[in-house]
Design a protein around this motif. Sequence first.
Motif, mmCIF file in Angstrom:
data_model
loop_
_atom_site.group_PDB
_atom_site.id
_atom_site.type_symbol
_atom_site.label_atom_id
_atom_site.label_comp_id
_atom_site.label_asym_id
_atom_site.label_seq_id
_atom_site.Cartn_x
_atom_site.Cartn_y
_atom_site.Cartn_z
ATOM 1 N N THR A 247 0.839 -1.191 0.000
ATOM 2 C CA THR A 247 0.000 0.000 0.000
ATOM 3 C C THR A 247 0.876 1.244 0.000
ATOM 4 O O THR A 247 1.916 1.298 0.659
ATOM 5 C CB THR A 247 -0.905 -0.003 1.245
ATOM 6 N N TRP B 269 2.677 7.447 2.681
ATOM 7 C CA TRP B 269 2.313 8.857 2.558
ATOM 8 C C TRP B 269 3.569 9.698 2.597
ATOM 9 O O TRP B 269 4.310 9.703 3.567
ATOM 10 C CB TRP B 269 1.372 9.225 3.698
ATOM 11 N N GLU C 14 3.079 9.229 8.705
ATOM 12 C CA GLU C 14 1.635 8.993 8.785
ATOM 13 C C GLU C 14 1.110 9.273 10.186
ATOM 14 O O GLU C 14 0.015 9.807 10.361
ATOM 15 C CB GLU C 14 1.312 7.550 8.378
ATOM 16 N N ASN D 175 -12.148 13.217 9.278
ATOM 17 C CA ASN D 175 -12.233 11.995 8.485
ATOM 18 C C ASN D 175 -11.649 12.196 7.086
ATOM 19 O O ASN D 175 -10.935 11.339 6.560
ATOM 20 C CB ASN D 175 -13.688 11.545 8.385
ATOM 21 N N LEU D 176 -11.920 13.347 6.475
ATOM 22 C CA LEU D 176 -11.389 13.624 5.136
ATOM 23 C C LEU D 176 -9.858 13.724 5.167
ATOM 24 O O LEU D 176 -9.180 13.251 4.250
ATOM 25 C CB LEU D 176 -11.978 14.928 4.594
ATOM 26 N N LYS E 82 -7.848 12.239 7.338
ATOM 27 C CA LYS E 82 -7.322 10.896 7.560
ATOM 28 C C LYS E 82 -7.353 10.066 6.280
ATOM 29 O O LYS E 82 -6.490 9.219 6.061
ATOM 30 C CB LYS E 82 -8.126 10.210 8.675
ATOM 31 N N GLN E 83 -8.337 10.321 5.416
ATOM 32 C CA GLN E 83 -8.444 9.592 4.156
ATOM 33 C C GLN E 83 -7.689 10.283 3.018
ATOM 34 O O GLN E 83 -7.751 9.839 1.881
ATOM 35 C CB GLN E 83 -9.916 9.436 3.776
ATOM 36 N N HIS E 84 -6.968 11.353 3.320
ATOM 37 C CA HIS E 84 -6.170 12.084 2.330
ATOM 38 C C HIS E 84 -7.044 12.629 1.196
ATOM 39 O O HIS E 84 -6.648 12.601 0.024
ATOM 40 C CB HIS E 84 -5.051 11.193 1.764
ATOM 41 N N LYS E 85 -8.217 13.150 1.562
ATOM 42 C CA LYS E 85 -9.147 13.701 0.570
ATOM 43 C C LYS E 85 -9.193 15.225 0.630
ATOM 44 O O LYS E 85 -10.230 15.825 0.370
ATOM 45 C CB LYS E 85 -10.548 13.120 0.790
ATOM 46 N N ASN F 171 -15.654 16.523 -1.368
ATOM 47 C CA ASN F 171 -15.787 15.469 -0.362
ATOM 48 C C ASN F 171 -16.536 15.956 0.873
ATOM 49 O O ASN F 171 -17.297 15.198 1.478
ATOM 50 C CB ASN F 171 -14.406 14.934 0.013
ATOM 51 N N TRP G 243 -19.841 14.091 2.263
ATOM 52 C CA TRP G 243 -19.868 13.567 3.626
ATOM 53 C C TRP G 243 -20.882 14.289 4.499
ATOM 54 O O TRP G 243 -21.470 13.682 5.400
ATOM 55 C CB TRP G 243 -18.463 13.630 4.236
#
Length: 420
Positions: A48, A51, A192, A251-252, A254-257, A267, A271
């Motif tokens: 995976t 980062w 990370e 949350n965004l 943490k999800q790299h969005k 996003n 959300w």
Amino acid sequence: MNCMFSRYFYALGACYLLAGCAANSWQIHSEPTSDEVAEMLTVEQPATKRWNMTGSNLPQLAVPQNVRPCCAFGDMQKVNLGSVPIPFFRLRNVVGLEHIGPHKFASGIYHYTPSSSSALGHGGGESNGILYSAKGGFIDLAHVRDTADDTIGLFFEILSNLGNDHRIELPAELGPRYIEMKAFDVARLNDEQKWLVAAHLAARLAYFKAESHEIAQWHGYASFSGWPETISAYSLEDLYSNMLGAKITLNLIKQHKVLSETDYNQNASLWLNATLKELGIVEKAESKAVLAAVDGIWWNSQEPIPNKYMVLQRHYDLGDRQVPYLLPKALADKYPDLQHLSDASPTVISLPANVESVELDDVAKLVLEIDASYAETFNHIPAAIWSTRIEHPQFPVIAQYAKEQDSKDLEMLKTDDTEN
């Protein structure tokens, strides 16, 4: 968070600020390392992606200076200009899911997003207001969006300075307001983990910034001179809404969005709508029916804005765990159309105080200092608590003193009404 007064001026056409657009957009990239490229070329099933972000390519964002007009709790409220009622004017606060528009970072009072940039299938303004949800109670969308934006506005600066002494200036209200970061050893954290700690710090501090605004409103801060905002101080839906915004952006991150403003806006839009559905958002007509059911209990439709005690139920329980106010079962059972809401259980939300074995409050605090012009409003609180500075762990104590004072004021009002 700027309360309904800017909404009021906008509705009357007296406010000429049409947009609080962000002056600093952003777009960043996570570049692949040579090891990752080699692995892609030679390994059948690469690991995976790691980062790879450095301080040199992080955007220089800041907490937005402009805030969205929010709503005084209630619906179709009367409005006074000074002591004079505004005839035939009512504030329409309630929205439904179908009305909610695409999110725009630091949108201020108004911003139009074209359909081509929206993830919702339609463009337009944000269309903020209040709504009712079966598991989250009343939610003020302006509060959700403002704290969501504050979280991303803080995140990159916190990440760039993690582990160092650093001060982040915030817009002043009762006096200087800032975030004080303390030096600590980050050598044990990988990239990370640093990203994760910074994300939680940003969400937590953005939320406490919202708490400081509730305090400021109670103690006389007003966005427009002569228009008190005490009516909105500790309003029952505010802080739950603010924490929702912090959690959505957390949350965004943490999800790299959040690698560009467009990425973040799209996003956040998706959300926000998904979160409202999960909380059981009801139709607009049903939100209005719930407001009517709590009229005289949580708010008083006979009192005009800006009278403080148009709002009767307030939320003084500050802190990193928030419980929504749901329609009481006894009330729901009185209204056949609302009885289905009586079995709902509240969705309790929280922000952790410890991440990756880092005690977050030990490494960063939000600080509020009180200017002399507001000192008199703190006379009911021991000077040792507030005279030098107030750190966010003390905010719940300040709120409890406000609760005691409001209780006394309400009792005096009841006594006066009885005597008259």
